[in-house]
Design an enzyme around this catalytic site. Structure first.
Site, PDB file in Angstrom:
ATOM      1  N   GLU A 208      -1.329   5.287  -6.216  1.00 41.04           N
ATOM      2  CA  GLU A 208      -0.899   3.994  -6.689  1.00 41.04           C
ATOM      3  C   GLU A 208      -1.050   3.079  -5.253  1.00 41.04           C
ATOM      4  O   GLU A 208      -0.359   3.082  -4.379  1.00 41.04           O
ATOM      5  CB  GLU A 208       0.484   3.826  -7.328  1.00 41.04           C
ATOM      6  CG  GLU A 208       0.585   2.614  -8.278  1.00 41.04           C
ATOM      7  CD  GLU A 208       0.873   1.280  -7.338  1.00 41.04           C
ATOM      8  OE1 GLU A 208       0.054   0.479  -7.303  1.00 41.04           O
ATOM      9  OE2 GLU A 208       2.347   1.393  -7.162  1.00 41.04           O
TER      10      GLU A 208
ATOM     11  N   GLY B 262       1.475   3.417  -1.979  1.00 38.06           N
ATOM     12  CA  GLY B 262       1.358   2.865  -0.573  1.00 38.06           C
ATOM     13  C   GLY B 262       0.026   2.055  -0.297  1.00 38.06           C
ATOM     14  O   GLY B 262      -0.475   1.640  -1.406  1.00 38.06           O
TER      15      GLY B 262
ATOM     16  N   THR C 261      -4.118   4.161   3.572  1.00 39.90           N
ATOM     17  CA  THR C 261      -3.570   5.468   3.663  1.00 39.90           C
ATOM     18  C   THR C 261      -4.096   6.255   2.276  1.00 39.90           C
ATOM     19  O   THR C 261      -4.204   7.573   2.622  1.00 39.90           O
ATOM     20  CB  THR C 261      -2.221   5.161   3.766  1.00 39.90           C
ATOM     21  OG1 THR C 261      -1.756   4.285   4.854  1.00 39.90           O
ATOM     22  CG2 THR C 261      -1.422   6.689   3.817  1.00 39.90           C
TER      23      THR C 261
ATOM     24  N   CYS D 196       3.499  -4.724  -5.150  1.00 39.05           N
ATOM     25  CA  CYS D 196       2.010  -4.633  -5.328  1.00 39.05           C
ATOM     26  C   CYS D 196       1.772  -5.403  -6.352  1.00 39.05           C
ATOM     27  O   CYS D 196       0.404  -5.950  -6.528  1.00 39.05           O
ATOM     28  CB  CYS D 196       1.944  -3.191  -5.552  1.00 39.05           C
ATOM     29  SG  CYS D 196       2.502  -2.369  -6.789  1.00 39.05           S
TER      30      CYS D 196
ATOM     31  N   GLU E  98       0.947   6.183 -13.814  1.00 38.70           N
ATOM     32  CA  GLU E  98       2.324   6.787 -13.839  1.00 38.70           C
ATOM     33  C   GLU E  98       2.715   6.335 -15.015  1.00 38.70           C
ATOM     34  O   GLU E  98       2.136   5.278 -15.669  1.00 38.70           O
ATOM     35  CB  GLU E  98       2.874   6.256 -12.571  1.00 38.70           C
ATOM     36  CG  GLU E  98       2.170   6.920 -11.275  1.00 38.70           C
ATOM     37  CD  GLU E  98       3.155   6.604  -9.928  1.00 38.70           C
ATOM     38  OE1 GLU E  98       3.217   7.360  -9.319  1.00 38.70           O
ATOM     39  OE2 GLU E  98       3.277   5.146 -10.131  1.00 38.70           O
TER      40      GLU E  98
ATOM     41  N   ASN F  38       8.546  -0.899  -0.211  1.00 39.81           N
ATOM     42  CA  ASN F  38       8.995  -1.994  -0.835  1.00 39.81           C
ATOM     43  C   ASN F  38      10.221  -2.288  -1.909  1.00 39.81           C
ATOM     44  O   ASN F  38      10.773  -3.076  -2.104  1.00 39.81           O
ATOM     45  CB  ASN F  38       7.910  -2.708  -1.110  1.00 39.81           C
ATOM     46  CG  ASN F  38       6.984  -2.306  -2.407  1.00 39.81           C
ATOM     47  OD1 ASN F  38       6.994  -0.874  -2.213  1.00 39.81           O
ATOM     48  ND2 ASN F  38       6.223  -2.826  -3.132  1.00 39.81           N
TER      49      ASN F  38
END
Length: 480
Positions: free
Chosen positions: A248, A226, A230, A282, A460, A150
């Site tokens: 994340e 992602g 996953t 997101c 992060e 994205n």
């Protein structure tokens, strides 16, 4: 054009010689091919990284900082080329790539060029015991960085910059859907003088290339951005191997609007929180909760503004909504409109695929507003990750807070109010990693970034990323 792997400072075809098609979302056509790498390529990248690590981890902070700054400057110099590539590869408006994506990629490198020179260790004097403890922060070794489609270069560099700044060497995989700017970054790395093997970029599918990075026994940490599904798969593999994990993941972010807000500012910002990057961020506020006394006014005004958003080719200056990233994603978005209708929701505007003249095979979709009456519906509980938002009224503060927290996700929330007590109470009680009050996406790179619940683990940004990419070692010295 064939996108090759970047291993040990050189461009190489995958060992198996296989490539996969790369599509242009704006017209649905194949415009290049991507290396379809396997565990053999990942092993080769690991070996290059492992060989480079002893030297790179002992490089002075000043030298690392100088190289990262050079990379940042080169990204700025190549802004137009990188923005055009990002727009073509991802489908986002080129104006967005120029204003946000590529400048932020440069900022990521420049920020960590500075941050690593200020990242200090700790010392503790044990008074009366004749001892001093100090803590070293040592690089982990070879780490894996896997980024999404994205915000391709933006999030790719968000991981890589702190990893190499901290002295690690990296095996990285960009999304196979949007590999172009990572490939162009490879050229910049050589120009900036990054030593061979410090950063290795391996292209391919998540199920094979990404899997090989996660499974590699000597890649000691994984930073992944992602989908939640996953992320859970990665955790099942990595946790028993005792790898460090930063995940994340998804979001279903509430946008909570009270009647005492600055209405015009709120309305303009809510258009962005809903549909920036085709809603493929997101942090987008996909669940809009509005205080009942202004609900009808908001609904009327919001729909009026949404209908003004122009869906078009990413290269056009007036385009507000570009192409979705892939045909598969377009089909997913369409399916949620049908799901909403089957659940009894009302489609207030949008809900249809768009045909752009001259680009009839592109992946375009109308910005869509859905009115729901039950927060437990799938549209409000599942991450759609597209140009679809739901709206729903609330009557009390308690109800608004309950609705906002009633989801498995906990990434971000946006709160619109001028009531200080409410601001403080909601900021503490919202179950999210980030709360924006009377704004959205106002970022300070020094702050921790990440979510709660199914939105991931770890943080992060700022020194949090440097802490993740280092291991603390305490040393105690006793003296007479």
């Amino acid at each position: 054009m064939k996108i090759q792997n970047y291993i040990n400072g050189k461009f190489e075809n995958p060992i198996n010689g296989e490539f996969i098609d790369n599509y242009n979302p704006s017209n649905g056509e194949v415009y290049g091919q991507i290396a379809n790498s396997t565990s053999e390529d990942v092993e080769k990248a690991y070996e290059a990284a492992a060989k480079a690590f002893p030297s790179w981890s002992n490089t002075t902070l000043e030298e690392r900082s100088k190289i990262l700054s050079k990379i940042a400057n080169l990204i700025v110099e190549k802004l137009d080329i990188l923005a055009e590539a990002e727009s073509k590869d991802n489908g986002k408006p080129i104006s967005l790539a120029k204003q946000i994506d590529i400048p932020r990629a440069a900022e990521n490198f420049q920020f960590y060029a500075n941050a690593i020179t200020q990242f200090s260790s700790e010392a503790h004097e044990s008074i009366g015991l004749n001892a001093i403890n100090f803590t070293l922060r040592q690089p982990i070794g070879v780490v894996g960085c896997i980024s999404p489609w994205n915000l391709p270069l933006y999030l790719f560099t968000w991981k890589i910059a702190p990893a190499i700044a901290a002295g690690n060497c990296v095996v990285a995989k960009p999304s196979e859907v949007t590999p172009m700017t990572a490939y162009l970054l490879s050229e910049i790395l050589n120009e900036a003088g990054l030593p061979k093997g410090v950063l290795n970029i391996v292209h391919g599918l998540g199920t094979s290339t990404g899997q090989a990075i996660v499974e590699h026994p000597n890649i000691k940490a994984i930073s992944f951005t992602g989908g939640t599904k996953t992320g859970a798969h990665i955790a099942r593999i990595a946790a028993p191997m005792f790898k460090k994990l930063s995940l994340e993941l998804g979001g279903k972010n509430p946008n909570i609007i009270f009647s005492d807000c600055d209405y015009d500012k709120m309305l303009a910002t809510t258009i962005r929180t809903s549909f920036a990057n085709q809603g493929q961020i997101c942090l987008c506020g996909s669940r809009i909760f509005v205080e009942a006394q202004i609900y009808e006014r908001f609904k009327r005004d919001f729909i009026k503004e949404v209908k003004k958003l122009k869906v078009g080719h990413p290269s056009k200056r007036k385009t507000a909504i570009g192409a979705l990233v892939s045909k598969e994603h377009l089909e997913k978005i369409e399916s949620f409109v049908a799901i909403a209708e089957n659940e009894g929701a009302r489609i207030l505007c949008g809900g249809l695929e768009v045909t752009v003249p001259g680009f009839e095979n592109g992946y375009y979709f109308q910005p869509t507003v859905i009115e729901v009456t039950d927060n437990s519906c799938r549209v409000n509980q599942e991450e759609i990750f597209g140009p679809i938002v739901s709206i729903m009224p609330f009557k009390t503060d308690a109800e608004a807070l309950q609705l906002a927290n009633d989801t498995k996700y906990g990434l971000s929330a946006t709160l619109w109010t001028n009531n200080l007590n409410r601001t403080m109470q909601f900021s503490k009680q919202l179950q999210t990693g980030i709360v924006w009050v009377n704004t959205w996406m106002l970022r300070d790179l020094r702050t921790p970034f990440g979510g709660k619940k199914a939105s991931g683990i770890g943080r992060e940004g700022g020194f949090e990323a440097l802490r993740f990419f280092t291991e603390p070692k305490n040393i105690c010295i006793h003296y007479e």
